[in-house]
Design a protein around this motif. Sequence first.
Motif, PDB file in Angstrom:
ATOM      1  N   SER A   8      -1.538  -0.479  11.239  1.00 36.16           N
ATOM      2  CA  SER A   8      -0.815  -1.569  10.499  1.00 36.16           C
ATOM      3  C   SER A   8       0.535  -1.767  11.098  1.00 36.16           C
ATOM      4  CB  SER A   8      -0.471  -1.553   9.067  1.00 36.16           C
ATOM      5  OG  SER A   8      -2.022  -0.709   8.361  1.00 36.16           O
ATOM      6  N   GLY A   9       1.399  -1.690  11.652  1.00 43.62           N
ATOM      7  CA  GLY A   9       1.908  -2.458  12.591  1.00 43.62           C
ATOM      8  C   GLY A   9       1.960  -2.854  14.124  1.00 43.62           C
ATOM      9  N   ALA A  10       1.423  -1.955  14.288  1.00 42.59           N
ATOM     10  CA  ALA A  10       0.777  -2.592  15.416  1.00 42.59           C
ATOM     11  C   ALA A  10      -0.397  -3.553  16.029  1.00 42.59           C
ATOM     12  CB  ALA A  10      -0.195  -0.848  16.572  1.00 42.59           C
ATOM     13  N   LEU A  11      -1.354  -3.309  14.984  1.00 43.04           N
ATOM     14  CA  LEU A  11      -2.264  -4.655  14.644  1.00 43.04           C
ATOM     15  C   LEU A  11      -1.842  -5.776  13.624  1.00 43.04           C
ATOM     16  CD1 LEU A  11      -5.562  -5.774  14.736  1.00 43.04           C
ATOM     17  CD2 LEU A  11      -5.376  -4.416  12.438  1.00 43.04           C
ATOM     18  N   LEU A  36      -0.661   8.857   5.725  1.00 44.56           N
ATOM     19  CA  LEU A  36       0.195   7.768   5.405  1.00 44.56           C
ATOM     20  C   LEU A  36       0.848   6.515   7.051  1.00 44.56           C
ATOM     21  CD1 LEU A  36       0.532   5.375   3.133  1.00 44.56           C
ATOM     22  CD2 LEU A  36       2.501   6.975   2.391  1.00 44.56           C
ATOM     23  N   LEU A  37       1.150   7.892   7.812  1.00 38.86           N
ATOM     24  CA  LEU A  37       2.411   7.741   8.168  1.00 38.86           C
ATOM     25  C   LEU A  37       1.474   7.153   9.497  1.00 38.86           C
ATOM     26  CD1 LEU A  37       4.785   7.431  10.194  1.00 38.86           C
ATOM     27  CD2 LEU A  37       4.828   9.772  10.360  1.00 38.86           C
ATOM     28  N   LEU A  39      -5.329  13.086 -11.331  1.00 39.48           N
ATOM     29  CA  LEU A  39      -6.091  11.382 -10.563  1.00 39.48           C
ATOM     30  C   LEU A  39      -6.050  12.252  -9.297  1.00 39.48           C
ATOM     31  CD1 LEU A  39      -2.273   8.802 -10.975  1.00 39.48           C
ATOM     32  CD2 LEU A  39      -5.050   8.843 -11.907  1.00 39.48           C
ATOM     33  N   PRO A  40      -7.226  11.604  -8.357  1.00 42.85           N
ATOM     34  CA  PRO A  40      -7.427  11.940  -7.181  1.00 42.85           C
ATOM     35  C   PRO A  40      -5.914  12.106  -5.961  1.00 42.85           C
ATOM     36  CG  PRO A  40      -8.839  10.031  -7.838  1.00 42.85           C
ATOM     37  CD  PRO A  40      -8.051  10.458  -8.820  1.00 42.85           C
ATOM     38  N   ASP A  41      -6.403  13.113  -5.613  1.00 37.20           N
ATOM     39  CA  ASP A  41      -5.427  13.490  -4.301  1.00 37.20           C
ATOM     40  C   ASP A  41      -5.119  12.063  -3.270  1.00 37.20           C
ATOM     41  OD1 ASP A  41      -4.773  16.419  -5.320  1.00 37.20           O
ATOM     42  OD2 ASP A  41      -6.919  16.149  -3.469  1.00 37.20           O
ATOM     43  N   PRO A  42      -4.421  11.326  -3.411  1.00 38.58           N
ATOM     44  CA  PRO A  42      -4.012  10.508  -2.568  1.00 38.58           C
ATOM     45  C   PRO A  42      -3.230  10.957  -1.840  1.00 38.58           C
ATOM     46  CG  PRO A  42      -1.708  11.601  -4.100  1.00 38.58           C
ATOM     47  CD  PRO A  42      -2.857  11.858  -4.680  1.00 38.58           C
ATOM     48  N   ALA A  43      -2.998   9.758  -0.335  1.00 41.99           N
ATOM     49  CA  ALA A  43      -2.982   9.757   0.936  1.00 41.99           C
ATOM     50  C   ALA A  43      -1.528  11.206   1.095  1.00 41.99           C
ATOM     51  CB  ALA A  43      -3.063   8.715   1.796  1.00 41.99           C
ATOM     52  N   SER A  44      -2.126  11.953   2.298  1.00 42.08           N
ATOM     53  CA  SER A  44      -0.599  12.343   2.831  1.00 42.08           C
ATOM     54  C   SER A  44       0.027  11.612   3.647  1.00 42.08           C
ATOM     55  CB  SER A  44      -1.564  14.206   3.791  1.00 42.08           C
ATOM     56  OG  SER A  44      -1.980  13.085   4.658  1.00 42.08           O
ATOM     57  N   PHE A  50       0.735  -1.224  -0.121  1.00 42.69           N
ATOM     58  CA  PHE A  50      -0.189   0.315  -0.117  1.00 42.69           C
ATOM     59  C   PHE A  50       0.716   1.242  -0.141  1.00 42.69           C
ATOM     60  CE2 PHE A  50      -2.067   3.381   2.021  1.00 42.69           C
ATOM     61  CZ  PHE A  50      -3.613   3.130   1.591  1.00 42.69           C
ATOM     62  N   VAL A  51       1.707   1.366   0.807  1.00 39.42           N
ATOM     63  CA  VAL A  51       2.972   2.783   0.860  1.00 39.42           C
ATOM     64  C   VAL A  51       3.514   2.605  -0.168  1.00 39.42           C
ATOM     65  CG1 VAL A  51       5.106   3.236   1.514  1.00 39.42           C
ATOM     66  CG2 VAL A  51       3.289   2.344   3.571  1.00 39.42           C
ATOM     67  N   ILE A  52       4.148   1.397  -0.827  1.00 37.78           N
ATOM     68  CA  ILE A  52       3.893   1.467  -2.435  1.00 37.78           C
ATOM     69  C   ILE A  52       3.424   2.552  -3.601  1.00 37.78           C
ATOM     70  CG2 ILE A  52       5.348   0.375  -4.490  1.00 37.78           C
ATOM     71  CD1 ILE A  52       6.598  -1.409  -2.280  1.00 37.78           C
ATOM     72  N   ALA A  53       2.146   1.401  -3.575  1.00 36.59           N
ATOM     73  CA  ALA A  53       1.316   2.499  -4.426  1.00 36.59           C
ATOM     74  C   ALA A  53       0.726   3.711  -4.144  1.00 36.59           C
ATOM     75  CB  ALA A  53      -0.246   1.870  -4.003  1.00 36.59           C
ATOM     76  N   VAL A  54       0.235   3.841  -2.723  1.00 38.30           N
ATOM     77  CA  VAL A  54       0.882   5.704  -2.373  1.00 38.30           C
ATOM     78  C   VAL A  54       1.550   6.241  -3.328  1.00 38.30           C
ATOM     79  CG1 VAL A  54      -0.087   7.282  -0.548  1.00 38.30           C
ATOM     80  CG2 VAL A  54      -1.138   5.603  -0.758  1.00 38.30           C
ATOM     81  N   GLU A  55       2.736   6.026  -3.185  1.00 43.21           N
ATOM     82  CA  GLU A  55       3.686   6.781  -3.848  1.00 43.21           C
ATOM     83  C   GLU A  55       3.758   6.986  -4.628  1.00 43.21           C
ATOM     84  OE1 GLU A  55       5.881   8.994  -2.031  1.00 43.21           O
ATOM     85  OE2 GLU A  55       4.362   8.097  -0.401  1.00 43.21           O
ATOM     86  N   LYS A  56       3.986   5.488  -5.510  1.00 44.64           N
ATOM     87  CA  LYS A  56       3.176   5.516  -6.640  1.00 44.64           C
ATOM     88  C   LYS A  56       2.093   6.630  -7.425  1.00 44.64           C
ATOM     89  CE  LYS A  56       3.697   3.099 -11.084  1.00 44.64           C
ATOM     90  NZ  LYS A  56       3.382   4.699 -12.556  1.00 44.64           N
ATOM     91  N   HIS A  57       1.074   6.154  -6.767  1.00 41.14           N
ATOM     92  CA  HIS A  57       0.088   7.371  -6.986  1.00 41.14           C
ATOM     93  C   HIS A  57       0.394   9.114  -7.075  1.00 41.14           C
ATOM     94  CE1 HIS A  57      -4.159   7.853  -6.843  1.00 41.14           C
ATOM     95  NE2 HIS A  57      -3.648   9.277  -6.884  1.00 41.14           N
ATOM     96  N   ARG A  58       1.211   9.265  -6.122  1.00 33.99           N
ATOM     97  CA  ARG A  58       1.432  10.725  -5.879  1.00 33.99           C
ATOM     98  C   ARG A  58       2.305  11.047  -6.741  1.00 33.99           C
ATOM     99  NH1 ARG A  58       1.770  12.455  -1.166  1.00 33.99           N
ATOM    100  NH2 ARG A  58       1.809  10.418  -0.210  1.00 33.99           N
ATOM    101  N   TRP A  59       3.649   9.708  -7.128  1.00 30.92           N
ATOM    102  CA  TRP A  59       4.341  10.378  -7.730  1.00 30.92           C
ATOM    103  C   TRP A  59       3.534  10.358 -10.019  1.00 30.92           C
ATOM    104  CZ3 TRP A  59       9.069  11.952  -9.354  1.00 30.92           C
ATOM    105  CH2 TRP A  59      10.381  11.490 -10.594  1.00 30.92           C
TER     106      TRP A  59
END
Length: 170
Positions: free
Chosen positions: A149-152, A142-143, A133-138, A117-126
């Motif tokens: 996600s890390g905790a769960l 994302l943080l 395109l619609p705005d990606p997650a800030s 997902f992080v890779i997808a958001v950064e690719k979307h941002r690029w």
Amino acid sequence: MREHFVGRTPRLTGYLCGITLGLACLVAGAEATRLVLVGSLSTPAFVGYVAIGAVSGLFLSFVTGYLNGSILASWLAGFVPAAGRLGKPLADGLLFEAGLTLVGALGAGIMLGTVGFVIAVEKHRWDARTASLPDPASRGDLLVLVIISGALGGALFATPALSYAISSGL
């Protein structure tokens, strides 16, 4: 933040989640069948098997995250290769162990899906620089998503190990 969990189109998120759960069931069944028919793998074959699974999970979670922007769908896409861990308890018929393995596999899937997902958001941002395109997650959102996600994922991934440690008296 809600739009990052359910995606840009919640109906598509539902479809993607259903498809990935079906694929996860297929992977678990295929792994159980492989264990019954073939048996254990050698160490190099096992490492290759895990590498192919990890790359496949990253790819699936990237595609679902990029298409829809849903971390939930990316988590379940990451779970697809991790569901192979259910093969051994399913083949042996150990239901309690299968439940614990399922929880651990979900944790692994969440962590793998988060990376995709992080890779997808950064690719979307690029890509949003040159396309409409619609705005990606800030990056702040994302943080927060990565921390959740890390905790769960970490808690679910550690649950089987803790259960075995407690039951064996360690």
